[in-house]
Enzyme design. Structure first.
Site, PDB file in Angstrom:
ATOM      1  N   CYS A  33       0.847  -1.186   0.000  1.00  0.00           N
ATOM      2  CA  CYS A  33       0.000   0.000   0.000  1.00  0.00           C
ATOM      3  C   CYS A  33       0.886   1.242   0.000  1.00  0.00           C
ATOM      4  CB  CYS A  33      -0.944   0.005   1.198  1.00  0.00           C
ATOM      5  SG  CYS A  33      -0.216   0.541   2.751  1.00  0.00           S
ATOM      6  N   GLU A  34       0.469   2.230  -0.765  1.00  0.00           N
ATOM      7  CA  GLU A  34       1.298   3.424  -0.874  1.00  0.00           C
ATOM      8  C   GLU A  34       1.156   4.340   0.337  1.00  0.00           C
ATOM      9  OE1 GLU A  34       0.159   5.158  -4.565  1.00  0.00           O
ATOM     10  OE2 GLU A  34      -1.566   6.215  -3.739  1.00  0.00           O
ATOM     11  N   HIS A  35       0.222   4.021   1.232  1.00  0.00           N
ATOM     12  CA  HIS A  35       0.073   4.840   2.438  1.00  0.00           C
ATOM     13  C   HIS A  35       1.094   4.475   3.508  1.00  0.00           C
ATOM     14  CE1 HIS A  35      -4.207   4.655   0.805  1.00  0.00           C
ATOM     15  NE2 HIS A  35      -3.765   5.860   0.555  1.00  0.00           N
ATOM     16  N   HIS A  36       1.426   3.179   3.597  1.00  0.00           N
ATOM     17  CA  HIS A  36       2.308   2.725   4.673  1.00  0.00           C
ATOM     18  C   HIS A  36       3.460   1.856   4.181  1.00  0.00           C
ATOM     19  CE1 HIS A  36      -1.838   3.218   6.262  1.00  0.00           C
ATOM     20  NE2 HIS A  36      -1.224   3.835   7.254  1.00  0.00           N
ATOM     21  N   GLN A  87      -5.584  -0.554  -3.514  1.00  0.00           N
ATOM     22  CA  GLN A  87      -6.311  -1.679  -4.116  1.00  0.00           C
ATOM     23  C   GLN A  87      -7.304  -1.212  -5.180  1.00  0.00           C
ATOM     24  OE1 GLN A  87      -7.794  -4.543  -1.245  1.00  0.00           O
ATOM     25  NE2 GLN A  87      -9.352  -5.267  -2.674  1.00  0.00           N
ATOM     26  N   HIS A 135      -5.182  -6.197   4.167  1.00  0.00           N
ATOM     27  CA  HIS A 135      -4.205  -5.111   4.270  1.00  0.00           C
ATOM     28  C   HIS A 135      -3.527  -5.177   5.623  1.00  0.00           C
ATOM     29  CE1 HIS A 135      -5.338  -2.614   0.668  1.00  0.00           C
ATOM     30  NE2 HIS A 135      -6.267  -3.556   0.686  1.00  0.00           N
ATOM     31  N   CYS A 183      -1.491  -3.171   6.882  1.00  0.00           N
ATOM     32  CA  CYS A 183      -1.425  -1.879   7.574  1.00  0.00           C
ATOM     33  C   CYS A 183      -2.644  -1.690   8.476  1.00  0.00           C
ATOM     34  CB  CYS A 183      -1.312  -0.735   6.577  1.00  0.00           C
ATOM     35  SG  CYS A 183      -2.732  -0.519   5.489  1.00  0.00           S
TER      36      CYS A 183
HETATM   37 ZN   LIG Z   1      -1.861   1.151   4.196  1.00  0.00          ZN
END
Ligand SMILES: [Zn+2]
Length: 190
Positions: free
Chosen positions: A80-83, A121, A149, A151
């Protein structure tokens, strides 16, 4: 990003920094090799940034094909590009050929190519659907991805095992509810 390469020494330096920043000694025994291992893993996991997955569809072949092609349980692993934490699951993919089909392994490569980059996703699902509709030139495509996920599940926001489901439909699959229902019946027919 085109033509770029993954800068492994730079990743190694950054990972050493992270280890120091969390209060670890980046040079203690086993950790000494960790930055190099992470760089090697990232080179693979983010390698899709430096390829155009649609090119796998160039090897499509012509024929009198018009019936839906459906693949169930294609493995999906991305970050995931957030975490930058993994999300892992499976994709179910369908398309209605417009006179051209592609090898099933090429469809798997398209999924992998779009997964091997910082992702969300929803976008991964849309990219695979767009690829199998636009790049392949099909009458329509549909993609359902189910993934966990880490994260979310490792940090308590969601319980382990919680599955996120995303879907995207293009062309005839966007227009025809019966076609979508047929696809969903196939992919859930375990
Ligand atoms: Zn994430």
């Amino acid at each position: 990003m085109s033509g770029g390469e993954i800068d492994r020494p730079r990743i190694e330096g950054a990972v050493r920094e992270i280890l120091a920043a969390i209060g670890e000694d980046p040079y203690r025994d086993v950790l000494r090799e960790t930055p190099e291992r992470v760089a090697e893993a990232y080179a693979y996991l983010f390698g899709g940034l430096h390829e155009d997955p649609d090119e796998y569809l160039d090897t499509s072949f012509a024929g009198d094909f018009g019936d839906p092609v459906m693949l169930r349980d294609v493995p999906v692993a991305s970050l995931c590009e957030h975490h930058l934490l993994p999300f892992v699951g499976k994709a179910h993919v369908g398309y209605v050929p417009d006179g051209r089909v592609v090898g099933l392994s090429e469809v798997v490569r398209v999924v992998e190519g779009y997964a091997r980059r910082p992702q969300i996703q929803e976008r991964l699902t849309a990219q695979v659907a767009d690829s199998l509709h636009g790049a392949l030139g099909s009458r329509g495509s549909i993609v359902v991805i189910e993934a966990e996920h880490t994260c979310m599940t490792m940090r308590g926001a969601e319980k382990p095992g919680t599955i996120t489901v995303t879907s995207a439909a293009r062309g005839v699959y966007a227009e025809d509810a019966a076609l979508r229902a047929e696809f969903l019946a196939h992919v859930s027919g375990r």
